[in-house]
Design a protein around this motif. Structure first.
Motif, short mmCIF file in Angstrom:
data_model
loop_
_atom_site.label_atom_id
_atom_site.label_comp_id
_atom_site.label_asym_id
_atom_site.label_seq_id
_atom_site.Cartn_x
_atom_site.Cartn_y
_atom_site.Cartn_z
N LEU A 30 31.33 -22.08 -42.86
CA LEU A 30 30.66 -20.95 -43.43
C LEU A 30 29.24 -21.24 -44.92
O LEU A 30 28.62 -20.59 -45.04
N SER A 31 29.85 -22.37 -44.89
CA SER A 31 28.62 -22.72 -46.06
C SER A 31 27.04 -23.21 -45.55
O SER A 31 26.20 -22.75 -45.64
N ILE A 32 27.26 -24.24 -44.78
CA ILE A 32 25.80 -24.32 -42.95
C ILE A 32 25.12 -22.87 -42.64
O ILE A 32 24.26 -22.63 -43.23
N ALA A 33 25.91 -22.01 -42.85
CA ALA A 33 25.40 -20.65 -42.11
C ALA A 33 24.86 -20.26 -42.96
O ALA A 33 23.90 -19.80 -42.89
N GLN A 34 25.21 -20.34 -44.53
CA GLN A 34 25.05 -19.98 -45.75
C GLN A 34 23.18 -20.79 -46.64
O GLN A 34 22.33 -20.03 -46.77
N GLU A 35 23.27 -21.24 -45.02
CA GLU A 35 22.19 -22.55 -46.06
C GLU A 35 21.24 -22.09 -45.79
O GLU A 35 20.07 -22.27 -46.06
N PHE A 36 21.23 -21.26 -44.56
CA PHE A 36 20.61 -20.84 -43.27
C PHE A 36 19.92 -19.04 -43.62
O PHE A 36 19.62 -19.00 -43.05
N GLY A 37 20.40 -18.69 -44.23
CA GLY A 37 20.39 -17.81 -44.83
C GLY A 37 21.22 -16.62 -44.21
O GLY A 37 20.86 -15.51 -43.86
N LEU A 38 22.71 -17.15 -43.16
CA LEU A 38 22.82 -16.37 -42.21
C LEU A 38 24.56 -15.90 -43.03
O LEU A 38 25.21 -16.62 -43.34
N ALA A 39 24.93 -14.63 -42.19
CA ALA A 39 26.57 -14.39 -42.93
C ALA A 39 27.23 -14.50 -40.93
O ALA A 39 26.21 -15.30 -39.94
N GLN A 41 28.54 -13.84 -39.00
CA GLN A 41 28.26 -12.40 -38.01
C GLN A 41 26.79 -13.18 -36.82
O GLN A 41 26.83 -13.45 -35.75
N GLN A 42 25.91 -13.24 -38.08
CA GLN A 42 24.70 -13.66 -37.59
C GLN A 42 24.45 -15.45 -37.09
O GLN A 42 23.89 -15.05 -36.13
N ALA A 43 25.25 -15.46 -38.04
CA ALA A 43 25.19 -17.06 -37.13
C ALA A 43 25.83 -17.52 -35.85
O ALA A 43 25.50 -17.99 -34.42
N PHE A 44 27.10 -16.43 -35.50
CA PHE A 44 27.59 -16.50 -34.23
C PHE A 44 26.49 -15.71 -33.33
O PHE A 44 26.38 -16.90 -32.54
N ALA A 45 26.02 -14.36 -33.17
CA ALA A 45 25.12 -14.07 -32.29
C ALA A 45 23.69 -15.78 -32.89
O ALA A 45 23.48 -15.67 -31.31
N LEU A 46 23.33 -15.95 -33.32
CA LEU A 46 22.06 -16.84 -33.14
C LEU A 46 23.00 -17.47 -32.25
O LEU A 46 21.96 -18.53 -31.08
N GLN A 47 24.03 -17.98 -31.91
CA GLN A 47 24.41 -19.58 -31.14
C GLN A 47 24.31 -18.61 -29.67
O GLN A 47 24.21 -19.56 -28.94
N ARG A 48 25.41 -17.59 -29.97
CA ARG A 48 25.17 -17.03 -28.34
C ARG A 48 24.07 -17.05 -27.95
O ARG A 48 23.62 -16.30 -26.59
N LEU A 49 22.70 -16.15 -28.60
CA LEU A 49 21.68 -16.16 -27.67
C LEU A 49 21.23 -17.31 -27.41
O LEU A 49 20.64 -18.39 -28.31
N GLN A 50 19.74 -17.24 -26.52
CA GLN A 50 19.80 -18.91 -25.53
C GLN A 50 17.65 -18.43 -25.74
O GLN A 50 17.57 -17.31 -25.63
N PRO A 51 17.85 -19.56 -26.28
CA PRO A 51 15.71 -19.23 -25.96
C PRO A 51 14.82 -18.99 -24.89
O PRO A 51 15.90 -19.73 -23.95
N ASP A 52 14.78 -17.98 -25.02
CA ASP A 52 14.40 -17.76 -23.87
C ASP A 52 14.25 -17.05 -22.55
O ASP A 52 14.12 -16.61 -21.74
N GLY A 73 24.05 -3.52 -35.96
CA GLY A 73 23.40 -3.69 -38.10
C GLY A 73 23.56 -5.55 -37.40
O GLY A 73 22.36 -6.16 -38.38
N ILE A 74 24.09 -6.24 -36.95
CA ILE A 74 23.21 -7.73 -36.55
C ILE A 74 22.37 -8.20 -36.20
O ILE A 74 21.21 -8.56 -36.64
N ALA A 75 21.92 -7.56 -35.21
CA ALA A 75 20.83 -7.27 -34.66
C ALA A 75 19.47 -6.77 -35.27
O ALA A 75 18.57 -7.81 -36.23
N ASP A 76 19.60 -5.97 -36.20
CA ASP A 76 18.38 -5.43 -37.81
C ASP A 76 18.30 -7.02 -38.69
O ASP A 76 18.01 -6.61 -39.35
#
Length: 143
Positions: A30-39, A41-52, A73-76
């Motif tokens: 959770l701290s690592i996610a916060q380092e990137f300004g991510l909640a 849920q946003q961190a989980f979404a970022l992991q699921r999204l694939q480049p391109d 809300g996560i996408a927003d």
């Protein structure tokens, strides 16, 4: 609360130990996610999204085990942070997809590198023990 009897077996013990390991390092994740300004849920979404590879919002909701309104809300928030953008589906104008921006691709890579660094307790395993653990977890994952 009533205590539920769980059948004791080596498999149950292995599962309990994996959960303990995960929860022992949850705060660090959770701290690592916060380092990137991510909640989270946003961190989980970022992991699921694939480049391109834009992903339908409904598919992202399924992958995150949440409803469509939650993923909106996560996408927003990902859009507001400049990490992702909504796009029209190439074959169905009614469907929206979410795609990583160039900044999102960079942040995703940095985040995955940080989150993927093994905790010290695992780094202290011998190469032989680590190889055995990898083999066992790979089998358990594909079962």
């Amino acid at each position: 609360m009533a205590k539920v009897a769980v059948p004791s077996s080596r498999q149950q013990e292995a599962w309990r130990l994996m959960l303990e390991l995960f929860f022992a390092h949850r705060g660090q994740m959770l701290s690592i996610a916060q380092e990137f300004g991510l909640a989270p849920q946003q961190a989980f979404a970022l992991q699921r999204l694939q480049p391109d590879e834009p992903m339908k919002l409904s598919d992202l909701a399924s992958a995150l085990h949440c409803d469509n309104s939650s993923v909106t809300g996560i996408a927003d928030r990902l859009e507001k942070a400049g990490l992702a953008e909504r796009q029209a589906h190439p074959t169905d104008r009614r469907v929206k997809t979410l795609a990583l921006t160039e900044r999102g691709k960079v942040i995703r890579g940095l985040y995955k590198d940080r989150i993927g660094t093994a905790p010290e307790t695992l780094q202290n395993l011998t190469d032989e023990d680590a190889a055995i653990l990898v083999e066992i977890l790979t089998r358990a994952k594909t079962t």
